[in-house]
Design an enzyme around this catalytic site. Structure first.
Site, PDB file in Angstrom:
ATOM      1  N   HIS A 212     -20.355  31.416  28.243  1.00  0.00           N
ATOM      2  CA  HIS A 212     -20.957  31.772  29.529  1.00  0.00           C
ATOM      3  C   HIS A 212     -20.776  33.288  29.710  1.00  0.00           C
ATOM      4  CE1 HIS A 212     -21.155  31.940  33.973  1.00  0.00           C
ATOM      5  NE2 HIS A 212     -21.663  30.732  33.958  1.00  0.00           N
TER       6      HIS A 212
ATOM      7  N   ASP B  66     -11.739  28.795  28.603  1.00  0.00           N
ATOM      8  CA  ASP B  66     -12.556  28.723  29.806  1.00  0.00           C
ATOM      9  C   ASP B  66     -12.870  27.245  30.045  1.00  0.00           C
ATOM     10  OD1 ASP B  66     -14.594  28.587  31.641  1.00  0.00           O
ATOM     11  OD2 ASP B  66     -15.966  29.917  30.549  1.00  0.00           O
TER      12      ASP B  66
ATOM     13  N   GLN C 114     -16.105  23.855  32.678  1.00  0.00           N
ATOM     14  CA  GLN C 114     -16.893  22.627  32.576  1.00  0.00           C
ATOM     15  C   GLN C 114     -16.041  21.397  32.287  1.00  0.00           C
ATOM     16  OE1 GLN C 114     -20.098  22.062  33.129  1.00  0.00           O
ATOM     17  NE2 GLN C 114     -20.394  24.192  33.696  1.00  0.00           N
TER      18      GLN C 114
ATOM     19  N   LYS D 175     -16.605  23.265  40.672  1.00  0.00           N
ATOM     20  CA  LYS D 175     -17.178  22.447  39.594  1.00  0.00           C
ATOM     21  C   LYS D 175     -16.417  21.143  39.411  1.00  0.00           C
ATOM     22  CE  LYS D 175     -19.573  26.104  37.267  1.00  0.00           C
ATOM     23  NZ  LYS D 175     -19.774  26.908  36.080  1.00  0.00           N
TER      24      LYS D 175
ATOM     25  N   CYS E 135     -26.835  31.251  32.325  1.00  0.00           N
ATOM     26  CA  CYS E 135     -25.810  32.293  32.133  1.00  0.00           C
ATOM     27  C   CYS E 135     -25.296  32.329  30.703  1.00  0.00           C
ATOM     28  CB  CYS E 135     -24.626  32.115  33.096  1.00  0.00           C
ATOM     29  SG  CYS E 135     -25.056  32.297  34.809  1.00  0.00           S
TER      30      CYS E 135
HETATM   31  C1  LIG Z   1     -19.588  28.061  35.754  1.00  0.00           C
HETATM   32  C2  LIG Z   1     -18.940  28.569  34.548  1.00  0.00           C
HETATM   33  C3  LIG Z   1     -18.208  29.757  34.571  1.00  0.00           C
HETATM   34  C4  LIG Z   1     -18.084  30.603  35.780  1.00  0.00           C
HETATM   35  O1  LIG Z   1     -17.540  29.911  36.849  1.00  0.00           O
HETATM   36  P1  LIG Z   1     -17.528  30.575  38.309  1.00  0.00           P
HETATM   37  O2  LIG Z   1     -17.205  29.429  39.185  1.00  0.00           O
HETATM   38  O3  LIG Z   1     -18.912  31.105  38.534  1.00  0.00           O
HETATM   39  O4  LIG Z   1     -16.498  31.627  38.298  1.00  0.00           O
HETATM   40  C5  LIG Z   1     -17.604  30.160  33.409  1.00  0.00           C
HETATM   41  N1  LIG Z   1     -17.701  29.445  32.295  1.00  0.00           N
HETATM   42  C6  LIG Z   1     -18.378  28.296  32.238  1.00  0.00           C
HETATM   43  C7  LIG Z   1     -18.425  27.526  30.953  1.00  0.00           C
HETATM   44  C8  LIG Z   1     -19.035  27.822  33.362  1.00  0.00           C
HETATM   45  O5  LIG Z   1     -19.713  26.685  33.300  1.00  0.00           O
END
Ligand SMILES: *Cc1c(COP(=O)(O)O)cnc(C)c1O
Length: 417
Positions: free
Chosen positions: A134, A211, A214, A237, A375
């Site tokens: 992302h 990260d 998800q 999320k 993104c």
């Molecule tokens: C949504 C997302 C982000 C960013 O999350 P924010 O809530 O916008 O800070 C980063 N990495 C992944 C894989 C995402 O799906």
């Protein structure tokens, strides 16, 4: 699986199929039709339980934290710190002081890049990312890499959208100063072998940031099992509010890192000559925190804990298979991302159409899907496409939602084809 669940096999879980009724927005209408929400990878919906916790906070519990001697401030502080402990249990961290409240995954990554990176990155070194990242897990590293003179290298993927670990292995060396990859790809749904990635990087003493934006929606996380040095995610999320997220880090590393933002809360003593900094986690939480957001996130963790994570994953896999085969029957569908280990995300193109046009038709039918690059522009470039149509499912979706999607895609095919 969090220790509380592991140790207590007597917990009686609610059936995953009951979840849908907990989400008020799912019984509303969009464009005159019952809403079909298939964009949970962008942001999940919120259960009444979380909405109530937020409502109750502002009605009955609101005060600033860590300051007041009066009871209301004590109450708010207790709730805030209880949420930190809930998050720790949810990800099976060792200490709650390793849980830093931030705005979201994005801010968590920036914090590590700016604090750890500024102090420890050396010119001539390398940062390894992956083709699946992302933008939030690319740009903060580019910024610090430019400032400190590091090079960014990218783990390639195969055509199914899976990371090529043999190449990753060859990329590793003493020059590498950070590996940052996602746990689950938001654009393709690929579940990455994060534990293996961490093991490989640690052979060279390279720290790893995962990260997890998800991953938290689909089941419980065990940061100790994964073994990563940093793990970030966003409340919105995983059934929680926006504007709150978590950076979890190993205490030893967090202690070595300098503060990033300066201000109240993060200090021990201040004078114009010298300021001393607070301990973890407060060292990284300058200013009045998002108290309500943290409490909402704690409520989201409580909500999630009512369900068996294994059943959540099994149910979502069922939806994924149902959606994939339904779309196959429509014909003219190109799936983007067909990893063996995949979560409930279906990214696709409809032959001869632009994703955006399909998205507009679906919207008219009350169906919310994401269209575009999600993104992940470098990933879309890799496939040579501008974007996809993405249907992403959570445990509150059902087969009727998928039936409506398939019907909508059929309609779009007729209208645009
Ligand atoms: C949504 C997302 C982000 C960013 O999350 P924010 O809530 O916008 O800070 C980063 N990495 C992944 C894989 C995402 O799906």
């Amino acid at each position: 699986m969090p220790a509380i669940l592991k140790e207590n096999s007597a917990i009686k879980f609610r059936a995953v199929r009951e979840a849908r009724g907990d989400f008020p927005i799912l019984s509303t209408q969009m464009n005159g039709r019952p809403l079909v929400f298939l964009d949970s990878a962008a942001s999940s919906q919120k259960p009444q339980f979380v909405i109530d916790a937020i409502d109750k906070y502002y009605r009955e519990q609101n005060a600033n934290v860590h300051r007041g001697v009066y009871s209301l401030s004590q109450l708010a502080t207790d709730l805030f710190e209880q949420s930190r402990e809930k998050v720790r249990a949810f990800i099976n961290g060792q200490y709650s002081r390793e849980v830093i409240f931030v705005r979201g995954a994005t801010e968590g990554i920036n914090l590590v890049a700016q604090s750890y990176g500024r102090k420890f990155f050396k010119p001539g070194g390398t940062i390894i990312l992956s083709q699946l990242e992302h933008h939030s897990n690319i740009v903060p590293w580019q910024m610090i890499a430019e400032e400190k003179g590091l090079e960014i290298k990218v783990i390639p993927i195969n055509k199914e959208g899976e990371l090529q670990l043999d190449t990753f292995e060859q990329m590793l060396s003493e020059k590498v100063q950070m590996v940052a990859v996602n746990h689950i790809s938001n654009a393709l749904g690929t579940v990455n072998p994060v534990k293996e990635i961490v093991e490989m990087a640690h052979r060279f003493d390279v720290p790893v940031l995962i990260d997890g934006a998800q991953a938290t929606l689909h089941g419980s996380i065990d940061v100790q099992e994964i073994g990563a040095d940093f793990y970030v995610f966003s409340g919105h999320k995983m059934f929680g509010p926006t504007g709150i997220g978590v950076l979890w880090g190993k205490e030893e590393l967090l202690n070595k890192m300098p503060p990033w933002h300066g201000g109240g809360e993060m200090i021990k003593t201040v004078s114009f000559e010298k300021t001393t900094f607070n301990e973890l986690p407060f060292k990284f939480e300058a200013g009045t925190p998002n108290i309500c957001g943290s409490i909402g996130l704690g409520a989201a963790v409580d909500y999630f804990s009512q369900f068996d994570p294994k059943e959540v994953v099994a149910y979502e896999k069922e939806l994924l298979a149902y959606c994939t085969s339904g779309l196959e029957e429509v014909g003219g569908i190109r799936f983007v991302g067909t990893a063996k280990n995949k979560t409930s995300v279906v990214s696709f193109l409809l032959e001869g159409t632009h994703p955006y046009d399909v998205g507009i038709i679906l919207d008219k039918l009350g169906i919310a899907v994401r269209t575009g690059h999600h993104c992940t522009q470098p990933l879309m470039d890799h496939y040579g496409i501008p974007g996809t149509i993405r249907a992403s499912m959570a445990m509150y979706n059902n087969k009727e939602d998928i039936d409506r999607l398939i019907e909508g895609v059929r309609r779009a095919k007729m209208m645009l084809g």
